[in-house]
Design a protein around this motif. Structure first.
Motif, PDB file in Angstrom:
ATOM      1  N   PHE A  88     -22.673  -9.858 -50.490  1.00  0.00           N
ATOM      2  CA  PHE A  88     -22.170  -8.639 -49.869  1.00  0.00           C
ATOM      3  C   PHE A  88     -20.725  -8.401 -50.294  1.00  0.00           C
ATOM      4  CE2 PHE A  88     -25.394 -10.331 -47.008  1.00  0.00           C
ATOM      5  CZ  PHE A  88     -26.210  -9.229 -46.801  1.00  0.00           C
ATOM      6  N   THR A  89     -20.320  -7.125 -50.297  1.00  0.00           N
ATOM      7  CA  THR A  89     -18.914  -6.821 -50.546  1.00  0.00           C
ATOM      8  C   THR A  89     -18.112  -7.224 -49.318  1.00  0.00           C
ATOM      9  OG1 THR A  89     -19.099  -4.581 -49.692  1.00  0.00           O
ATOM     10  CG2 THR A  89     -19.420  -4.861 -52.063  1.00  0.00           C
ATOM     11  N   SER A  90     -16.901  -7.642 -49.529  1.00  0.00           N
ATOM     12  CA  SER A  90     -16.058  -8.065 -48.414  1.00  0.00           C
ATOM     13  C   SER A  90     -15.553  -6.868 -47.610  1.00  0.00           C
ATOM     14  CB  SER A  90     -14.884  -8.892 -48.917  1.00  0.00           C
ATOM     15  OG  SER A  90     -14.166  -8.174 -49.891  1.00  0.00           O
ATOM     16  N   SER A  91     -15.438  -5.708 -48.240  1.00  0.00           N
ATOM     17  CA  SER A  91     -14.886  -4.549 -47.536  1.00  0.00           C
ATOM     18  C   SER A  91     -15.941  -3.766 -46.754  1.00  0.00           C
ATOM     19  CB  SER A  91     -14.173  -3.631 -48.520  1.00  0.00           C
ATOM     20  OG  SER A  91     -15.075  -3.213 -49.522  1.00  0.00           O
ATOM     21  N   THR A  92     -17.075  -3.443 -47.381  1.00  0.00           N
ATOM     22  CA  THR A  92     -18.074  -2.592 -46.722  1.00  0.00           C
ATOM     23  C   THR A  92     -19.308  -3.369 -46.263  1.00  0.00           C
ATOM     24  OG1 THR A  92     -19.180  -2.078 -48.808  1.00  0.00           O
ATOM     25  CG2 THR A  92     -17.383  -0.598 -48.116  1.00  0.00           C
ATOM     26  N   HIS A  93     -19.397  -4.620 -46.615  1.00  0.00           N
ATOM     27  CA  HIS A  93     -20.540  -5.472 -46.274  1.00  0.00           C
ATOM     28  C   HIS A  93     -21.862  -4.903 -46.812  1.00  0.00           C
ATOM     29  CE1 HIS A  93     -17.878  -7.970 -43.982  1.00  0.00           C
ATOM     30  NE2 HIS A  93     -17.450  -6.913 -43.329  1.00  0.00           N
ATOM     31  N   LYS A  94     -21.778  -4.202 -47.931  1.00  0.00           N
ATOM     32  CA  LYS A  94     -22.950  -3.662 -48.614  1.00  0.00           C
ATOM     33  C   LYS A  94     -23.520  -4.748 -49.524  1.00  0.00           C
ATOM     34  CE  LYS A  94     -24.207  -0.282 -52.089  1.00  0.00           C
ATOM     35  NZ  LYS A  94     -23.695   0.576 -53.150  1.00  0.00           N
ATOM     36  N   LYS A  95     -24.834  -4.871 -49.537  1.00  0.00           N
ATOM     37  CA  LYS A  95     -25.478  -5.860 -50.405  1.00  0.00           C
ATOM     38  C   LYS A  95     -25.368  -5.395 -51.852  1.00  0.00           C
ATOM     39  CE  LYS A  95     -29.836  -8.226 -51.269  1.00  0.00           C
ATOM     40  NZ  LYS A  95     -31.244  -8.364 -50.834  1.00  0.00           N
ATOM     41  N   VAL A  96     -24.730  -6.242 -52.691  1.00  0.00           N
ATOM     42  CA  VAL A  96     -24.522  -5.869 -54.089  1.00  0.00           C
ATOM     43  C   VAL A  96     -25.240  -6.795 -55.062  1.00  0.00           C
ATOM     44  CG1 VAL A  96     -22.338  -4.664 -53.739  1.00  0.00           C
ATOM     45  CG2 VAL A  96     -22.338  -7.138 -54.121  1.00  0.00           C
ATOM     46  N   GLY A  97     -25.753  -7.929 -54.580  1.00  0.00           N
ATOM     47  CA  GLY A  97     -26.406  -8.855 -55.494  1.00  0.00           C
ATOM     48  C   GLY A  97     -27.149  -9.952 -54.769  1.00  0.00           C
ATOM     49  N   ILE A  98     -27.763 -10.808 -55.570  1.00  0.00           N
ATOM     50  CA  ILE A  98     -28.528 -11.949 -55.075  1.00  0.00           C
ATOM     51  C   ILE A  98     -28.163 -13.160 -55.917  1.00  0.00           C
ATOM     52  CG2 ILE A  98     -30.846 -12.910 -54.737  1.00  0.00           C
ATOM     53  CD1 ILE A  98     -31.803  -9.914 -54.702  1.00  0.00           C
ATOM     54  N   LYS A  99     -27.971 -14.306 -55.253  1.00  0.00           N
ATOM     55  CA  LYS A  99     -27.698 -15.556 -55.954  1.00  0.00           C
ATOM     56  C   LYS A  99     -28.884 -16.493 -55.716  1.00  0.00           C
ATOM     57  CE  LYS A  99     -24.362 -18.240 -54.398  1.00  0.00           C
ATOM     58  NZ  LYS A  99     -23.094 -18.975 -54.190  1.00  0.00           N
ATOM     59  N   LYS A 100     -29.514 -16.908 -56.811  1.00  0.00           N
ATOM     60  CA  LYS A 100     -30.646 -17.841 -56.738  1.00  0.00           C
ATOM     61  C   LYS A 100     -30.232 -19.175 -57.330  1.00  0.00           C
ATOM     62  CE  LYS A 100     -34.136 -14.277 -57.030  1.00  0.00           C
ATOM     63  NZ  LYS A 100     -35.497 -13.994 -57.415  1.00  0.00           N
ATOM     64  N   TYR A 101     -30.737 -20.252 -56.762  1.00  0.00           N
ATOM     65  CA  TYR A 101     -30.402 -21.599 -57.209  1.00  0.00           C
ATOM     66  C   TYR A 101     -31.584 -22.228 -57.940  1.00  0.00           C
ATOM     67  CZ  TYR A 101     -26.322 -21.572 -54.125  1.00  0.00           C
ATOM     68  OH  TYR A 101     -25.133 -21.284 -53.521  1.00  0.00           O
ATOM     69  N   PHE A 102     -31.258 -22.906 -59.054  1.00  0.00           N
ATOM     70  CA  PHE A 102     -32.256 -23.629 -59.841  1.00  0.00           C
ATOM     71  C   PHE A 102     -31.708 -25.011 -60.157  1.00  0.00           C
ATOM     72  CE2 PHE A 102     -32.814 -19.161 -60.626  1.00  0.00           C
ATOM     73  CZ  PHE A 102     -34.193 -18.987 -60.576  1.00  0.00           C
ATOM     74  N   THR A 103     -32.595 -25.977 -60.299  1.00  0.00           N
ATOM     75  CA  THR A 103     -32.198 -27.309 -60.737  1.00  0.00           C
ATOM     76  C   THR A 103     -32.964 -27.631 -62.012  1.00  0.00           C
ATOM     77  OG1 THR A 103     -31.878 -29.599 -60.023  1.00  0.00           O
ATOM     78  CG2 THR A 103     -33.907 -28.552 -59.331  1.00  0.00           C
ATOM     79  N   PHE A 104     -32.363 -28.452 -62.871  1.00  0.00           N
ATOM     80  CA  PHE A 104     -32.972 -28.761 -64.156  1.00  0.00           C
ATOM     81  C   PHE A 104     -33.818 -30.023 -64.043  1.00  0.00           C
ATOM     82  CE2 PHE A 104     -33.053 -30.336 -68.561  1.00  0.00           C
ATOM     83  CZ  PHE A 104     -33.546 -29.198 -69.178  1.00  0.00           C
TER      84      PHE A 104
END
Length: 188
Positions: free
Chosen positions: A86-102
């Motif tokens: 989320f943006t810190s100012s408007t709290h609008k969702k701007v992206g997604i972070k996904k985790y992967f392991t090798f």
């Protein structure tokens, strides 16, 4: 890469998405252009130095999103963790972070990849192309570039963010702890 002396790259999740990924997906230039394009999947994580932007023991690069995350010696398996950004100012969702392991075969390694992507906006882009009356070739070209992701790869036990238990003993601490054992020793 010609960067000024003392340049450090420690972006927040929001900065990676808003200032780098959104510009890349929109085909806009980013200055300074520090994150390289890299098709990660032919490379094992220990092959990244020299191919991606390295800051300490972390590497950053743009890559195309794909379902096949296989290298010559292993694969990136999902950890099942998807965090919204989320943006810190408007709290609008701007992206997604996904985790992967090798994984090397069936063995999990300490290598972690965080894949930053834009939220799925395929339905809104279809609506906007119908309203504007543009042909499908221009909308498919735009959609194609929204498939970009920024990847951050690091070896977990070498990351500054996570320690085993958050504490590390200095040499002096170990000496002082060993002195406690002297109480149990009887001297002549």
């Amino acid at each position: 890469m010609n960067l000024p002396p003392g340049f450090r790259f420690f972006p927040t999740d929001e900065e990676l998405v808003v200032h780098f990924l959104q510009r890349k997906a929109s085909l806009l230039p980013c200055h300074p252009d520090v994150i390289p394009d890299l098709d990660i999947y032919p490379y094992d994580p220990w092959d990244l130095p020299g191919k991606a932007l390295g800051e300490g023991r972390q590497w950053y690069f743009y890559s195309r999103k794909t379902q096949e995350r296989v290298t010559s010696n292993g694969y990136w398996g999902s950890m099942g963790i998807d965090e919204p950004i989320f943006t810190s100012s408007t709290h609008k969702k701007v992206g997604i972070k996904k985790y992967f392991t090798f994984y090397l075969g069936d063995s999990q390694t300490n290598w972690i990849m965080q894949e930053y992507s834009l939220p799925d906006s395929s339905s809104s882009s279809k609506r906007s192309s119908k309203k504007s009356g543009r042909g499908s070739s221009s909308s498919s070209h735009k959609t194609d570039y929204s498939k970009w992701a920024i990847c951050r790869v690091y070896e977990q036990n070498c990351s500054e963010e996570e320690d085993d238990d958050g504490t590390e003993l200095s040499c002096l601490d170990e000496v002082f702890l060993s002195l406690d054992d002297l109480d149990e020793v009887s001297l002549p």
